[in-house]
Design an enzyme around this catalytic site. Structure first.
Site, mmCIF file in Angstrom:
data_model
loop_
_atom_site.group_PDB
_atom_site.id
_atom_site.type_symbol
_atom_site.label_atom_id
_atom_site.label_comp_id
_atom_site.label_asym_id
_atom_site.label_seq_id
_atom_site.Cartn_x
_atom_site.Cartn_y
_atom_site.Cartn_z
ATOM 1 N N PRO A 9 0.790 -1.224 0.000
ATOM 2 C CA PRO A 9 0.000 0.000 0.000
ATOM 3 C C PRO A 9 0.827 1.281 0.000
ATOM 4 C CG PRO A 9 -0.128 -1.104 2.129
ATOM 5 C CD PRO A 9 0.528 -2.061 1.177
ATOM 6 N N ASN A 10 0.342 2.228 -0.794
ATOM 7 C CA ASN A 10 0.882 3.585 -0.917
ATOM 8 C C ASN A 10 2.206 3.667 -1.672
ATOM 9 O OD1 ASN A 10 -1.267 4.833 0.619
ATOM 10 N ND2 ASN A 10 -0.398 3.789 2.391
ATOM 11 N N ARG A 17 4.832 10.925 -2.756
ATOM 12 C CA ARG A 17 4.497 10.785 -1.345
ATOM 13 C C ARG A 17 5.707 11.078 -0.448
ATOM 14 N NH1 ARG A 17 4.721 4.738 1.227
ATOM 15 N NH2 ARG A 17 3.781 5.290 3.208
ATOM 16 N N TYR A 22 10.969 9.125 1.339
ATOM 17 C CA TYR A 22 11.032 8.086 0.310
ATOM 18 C C TYR A 22 11.706 8.528 -1.000
ATOM 19 C CZ TYR A 22 7.743 5.893 3.527
ATOM 20 O OH TYR A 22 7.152 5.355 4.646
ATOM 21 N N ASN A 71 8.027 -5.359 -0.377
ATOM 22 C CA ASN A 71 7.888 -4.216 0.512
ATOM 23 C C ASN A 71 6.390 -4.111 0.779
ATOM 24 O OD1 ASN A 71 7.715 -1.835 1.879
ATOM 25 N ND2 ASN A 71 8.992 -0.660 0.458
ATOM 26 N N ALA A 74 2.902 -0.497 5.132
ATOM 27 C CA ALA A 74 2.389 -0.542 6.507
ATOM 28 C C ALA A 74 1.844 -1.918 6.893
ATOM 29 C CB ALA A 74 1.318 0.529 6.693
ATOM 30 N N GLU A 95 12.288 -9.338 2.737
ATOM 31 C CA GLU A 95 11.503 -8.138 3.104
ATOM 32 C C GLU A 95 12.374 -6.907 2.909
ATOM 33 O OE1 GLU A 95 9.733 -8.261 7.096
ATOM 34 O OE2 GLU A 95 10.096 -6.113 7.289
ATOM 35 N N HIS A 97 12.588 -2.431 2.958
ATOM 36 C CA HIS A 97 12.024 -1.111 3.249
ATOM 37 C C HIS A 97 12.968 -0.058 2.696
ATOM 38 C CE1 HIS A 97 8.997 -2.930 5.681
ATOM 39 N NE2 HIS A 97 9.940 -3.679 6.221
ATOM 40 N N ARG A 104 12.487 5.287 12.962
ATOM 41 C CA ARG A 104 11.188 5.959 12.879
ATOM 42 C C ARG A 104 10.291 5.557 14.061
ATOM 43 N NH1 ARG A 104 8.958 5.255 6.985
ATOM 44 N NH2 ARG A 104 7.603 6.953 7.740
#
Ligand code: DQA
Length: 137
Positions: A9-10, A17, A22, A71, A74, A95, A97, A104
């Site tokens: 998502p996103n 964004r 990012y 990735n 969330a 995985e 990111h 964060r």
């Protein structure tokens, strides 16, 4: 060699964004460079904002492909179902990111996926995807 990249998502909004976190490149422009860098590998790309669709893609490629780079955005921090899907397939999953999630908010420090993955790469910007591919070679 067949590698599937899955973005959650996103991540369709990369380049638009939260650029300070990012970056300002779209994933499509980065993907072009990645594909050019690995001419001997078939790199497939899938993005969805929908949890079940991500699970369906893992099931679809998870018994025939050589590697999956995910990735999950969330969903990484919340989705027992994506974690279970990774546990249920045979293809090794890495995985990734873009941001260093450990720098964060605390809710980003946990992953529902990581224990079922080959490994986790975080914090190298878009280069996290290339490093994940290298780990699968
Ligand atoms: C992310 C980190 C997640 O915490 C966040 O929800 C994202 C992107 C990253 O690539 O840094 O959507 O997975």
């Amino acid at each position: 060699m067949n590698i599937q990249i899955i973005n959650g998502p996103n991540l369709n909004l990369l380049g638009v964004r939260e650029k300070s976190i990012y970056g300002d490149a779209s994933f499509e422009s980065y993907l072009e460079q990645l594909v050019a860098r690995y001419p001997d590998i078939t790199i497939s790309y899938y993005q969805s904002n929908v949890e079940g669709e991500i699970i369906n893609k893992l099931h679809e490629v998870g018994f025939t492909f050589d590697g999956i780079v995910i990735n999950a955005g969330a969903y990484t921090h919340t989705s027992v179902a994506i974690g279970d899907a990774i546990a249920g397939i045979n293809t090794p999953v890495v995985e990734v990111h873009i941001s260093n999630v450990y720098k964060r908010e605390e809710f980003r420090h946990s992953s529902m996926l990581a224990k079922n993955c080959k490994g986790v790469i975080a914090g190298f910007g878009m280069d996290s995807y290339r490093l994940a591919i290298e780990s699968l070679l």
